[in-house]
Scaffold this active site. Structure first.
Site, PDB file in Angstrom:
ATOM      1  N   MET A 165     -37.437  14.702  54.570  1.00  0.00           N
ATOM      2  CA  MET A 165     -36.340  14.958  55.473  1.00  0.00           C
ATOM      3  C   MET A 165     -36.771  15.949  56.531  1.00  0.00           C
ATOM      4  O   MET A 165     -37.295  16.996  56.210  1.00  0.00           O
ATOM      5  CB  MET A 165     -35.168  15.554  54.709  1.00  0.00           C
ATOM      6  CG  MET A 165     -34.543  14.628  53.736  1.00  0.00           C
ATOM      7  SD  MET A 165     -33.065  14.019  54.435  1.00  0.00           S
ATOM      8  CE  MET A 165     -31.909  14.487  53.207  1.00  0.00           C
ATOM      9  N   CYS A 166     -36.528  15.619  57.758  1.00  0.00           N
ATOM     10  CA  CYS A 166     -36.873  16.487  58.882  1.00  0.00           C
ATOM     11  C   CYS A 166     -35.862  17.620  59.002  1.00  0.00           C
ATOM     12  O   CYS A 166     -34.804  17.602  58.385  1.00  0.00           O
ATOM     13  CB  CYS A 166     -36.869  15.681  60.174  1.00  0.00           C
ATOM     14  SG  CYS A 166     -38.064  14.339  60.196  1.00  0.00           S
TER      15      CYS A 166
END
Length: 194
Positions: A1-2
């Protein structure tokens, strides 16, 4: 996840937004170590950007000296944890397209219909895609939908309509922050994991 973030200063005369975003990237560094970037908007709509592969300390230098090149009162930041595309430097975000209106996008998520979107953008919308990133696809879908208004300047209703039409084309889960020169927007999939 960014990791994605956005900030707007209370006054357009306060041009230090990049300093705040830079500091915040360190707090979110655990969300992505592949690449990072900051984009800012100064008065008059001028866009400034610095991004690249590596940790924030590498991209902006340990002393943060590259942040001085990013004046502006509003901005967005991104830390990349790749789930699609490659680790090429070109896939560092935020992504930018100049037409229409100068749009930047920072995206966290996955589009499961990327092949169909790429085909649409190439053969129908006639928009060039430079990377393997689904984030760049989403930005260009959004840009194409805004372009369909045919207006020299868009208002909030136009932008919301373009986001709705983008949602109809894009399949997956995401959270995004976007910046049109002088405006900022956030959106995510309803009920999604983001």
């Amino acid at each position: 996840m960014c990791g994605i973030l956005a900030l707007i200063q209370a006054s357009a005369s306060d041009t230090s937004v990049a300093n705040e975003l830079h500091e915040a990237l360190y707090f979110l560094q655990h969300r992505g170590q592949d690449a990072c970037g900051i984009a800012t908007c100064a008065s008059g709509g001028k866009i400034y950007q610095c991004k690249g592969n590596g940790l924030a300390s590498k991209v902006f230098r340990d002393d943060g000296s590259r942040v001085a090149d990013l004046p502006g009162y509003m901005g967005i930041g991104h830390l990349r944890y790749p789930t699609s595309g490659t680790s090429a430097n070109a896939e560092a975000q935020p992504f930018y397209v100049n037409s229409p209106y100068g749009i930047l996008l920072a995206h966290c998520g996955n589009l499961i219909n990327a092949t169909d979107l790429r085909h649409f953008l190439d053969f129908e919308a006639h928009r060039h895609i430079n990377t393997e990133s689904d984030s760049e696809l989403m930005l260009n879908i959004f840009a194409n939908e805004l372009n369909e208004t045919g207006k020299a300047r868009v208002n909030d209703k136009d932008i919301v309509g373009a986001i709705r039409r983008m949602y109809n084309r894009c399949v997956g889960g995401w959270a995004c922050t976007a910046m049109l020169a002088g405006q900022r927007w956030h959106f995510r999939t309803a009920g999604g994991p983001y």
